[in-house]
Design a protein around this motif. Structure first.
Motif, PDB file in Angstrom:
ATOM      1  N   ARG A  29      -3.859 -33.011  -6.918  1.00 16.03           N
ATOM      2  CA  ARG A  29      -2.586 -33.184  -7.049  1.00 16.03           C
ATOM      3  C   ARG A  29      -2.085 -34.072  -5.637  1.00 16.03           C
ATOM      4  NH1 ARG A  29       0.163 -28.056  -7.343  1.00 16.03           N
ATOM      5  NH2 ARG A  29      -1.396 -27.423  -8.749  1.00 16.03           N
ATOM      6  N   ASP A  30      -2.767 -33.496  -4.589  1.00 16.88           N
ATOM      7  CA  ASP A  30      -2.198 -33.959  -3.268  1.00 16.88           C
ATOM      8  C   ASP A  30      -2.915 -35.435  -2.865  1.00 16.88           C
ATOM      9  OD1 ASP A  30      -0.600 -31.738  -3.038  1.00 16.88           O
ATOM     10  OD2 ASP A  30      -1.968 -30.518  -1.708  1.00 16.88           O
ATOM     11  N   LYS A  31      -3.869 -35.791  -3.819  1.00 16.99           N
ATOM     12  CA  LYS A  31      -4.683 -36.856  -3.683  1.00 16.99           C
ATOM     13  C   LYS A  31      -5.480 -36.979  -2.222  1.00 16.99           C
ATOM     14  CE  LYS A  31      -1.640 -39.781  -6.388  1.00 16.99           C
ATOM     15  NZ  LYS A  31      -0.523 -40.694  -6.557  1.00 16.99           N
ATOM     16  N   VAL A  32      -5.984 -35.791  -2.077  1.00 19.09           N
ATOM     17  CA  VAL A  32      -7.045 -35.704  -0.986  1.00 19.09           C
ATOM     18  C   VAL A  32      -8.336 -36.440  -1.389  1.00 19.09           C
ATOM     19  CG1 VAL A  32      -8.485 -33.700   0.368  1.00 19.09           C
ATOM     20  CG2 VAL A  32      -5.975 -33.695  -0.311  1.00 19.09           C
ATOM     21  N   VAL A  33      -8.651 -37.444  -0.571  1.00 19.98           N
ATOM     22  CA  VAL A  33     -10.097 -37.933  -0.790  1.00 19.98           C
ATOM     23  C   VAL A  33     -11.194 -36.956  -0.313  1.00 19.98           C
ATOM     24  CG1 VAL A  33     -11.429 -40.163  -0.410  1.00 19.98           C
ATOM     25  CG2 VAL A  33      -8.882 -40.326  -0.527  1.00 19.98           C
ATOM     26  N   GLU A  34     -11.192 -36.531   0.863  1.00 17.73           N
ATOM     27  CA  GLU A  34     -12.151 -35.544   1.398  1.00 17.73           C
ATOM     28  C   GLU A  34     -11.676 -34.430   2.061  1.00 17.73           C
ATOM     29  OE1 GLU A  34     -16.387 -36.094   3.673  1.00 17.73           O
ATOM     30  OE2 GLU A  34     -15.484 -37.906   2.679  1.00 17.73           O
ATOM     31  N   VAL A  35     -12.399 -33.381   1.789  1.00 17.25           N
ATOM     32  CA  VAL A  35     -11.908 -32.176   2.521  1.00 17.25           C
ATOM     33  C   VAL A  35     -12.553 -32.133   4.015  1.00 17.25           C
ATOM     34  CG1 VAL A  35     -11.808 -29.456   2.231  1.00 17.25           C
ATOM     35  CG2 VAL A  35     -11.841 -30.907   0.123  1.00 17.25           C
ATOM     36  N   ASP A  36     -11.549 -31.703   5.031  1.00 15.63           N
ATOM     37  CA  ASP A  36     -11.975 -31.926   6.234  1.00 15.63           C
ATOM     38  C   ASP A  36     -12.205 -30.308   6.754  1.00 15.63           C
ATOM     39  OD1 ASP A  36     -12.465 -32.383   8.890  1.00 15.63           O
ATOM     40  OD2 ASP A  36     -10.146 -32.629   9.282  1.00 15.63           O
ATOM     41  N   TYR A  37     -13.391 -30.052   7.294  1.00 21.71           N
ATOM     42  CA  TYR A  37     -13.815 -28.646   7.839  1.00 21.71           C
ATOM     43  C   TYR A  37     -12.768 -28.189   8.739  1.00 21.71           C
ATOM     44  CZ  TYR A  37     -16.081 -30.370  11.916  1.00 21.71           C
ATOM     45  OH  TYR A  37     -16.549 -30.913  13.014  1.00 21.71           O
TER      46      TYR A  37
END
Length: 87
Positions: A29-37
């Motif tokens: 929904r937030d259009k996050v391409v990659e999750v950041d640690y």
């Protein structure tokens, strides 16, 4: 004559007859391409109070993002940004 017994279907108490509305992925929904640690505030949503990674069924994350979240949580734990267990 013997009375016929009616077969009853066994269901859990309180089980819904129709499936509920499916949860949508917050990351899609937030259009996050990659999750950041390094984004600890975002990762806290996917960790239980005891420090376990929550499942897709509970969080509502899609398959791709759940795999990224699990990897990011493990990486953040290794870098000591998140605890392995909480007390």
């Amino acid at each position: 004559m013997a009375a016929k017994k009616q077969q009853q279907t066994r269901r859990r108490p309180g089980a819904a007859t129709a499936p509920g509305r499916r949860k949508s992925c917050h990351l899609c929904r937030d259009k996050v391409v990659e999750v950041d640690y390094k984004n600890i505030a975002q990762l806290r949503r996917y960790i239980s109070e005891k420090g376990k990674i929550r499942s897709r069924r509970i969080t509502g994350a899609c398959r791709r993002h759940q795999l990224q979240v699990a990897g990011a949580v493990k990486r953040a734990r290794e870098m000591a940004l998140l605890p392995y267990v909480s007390q």
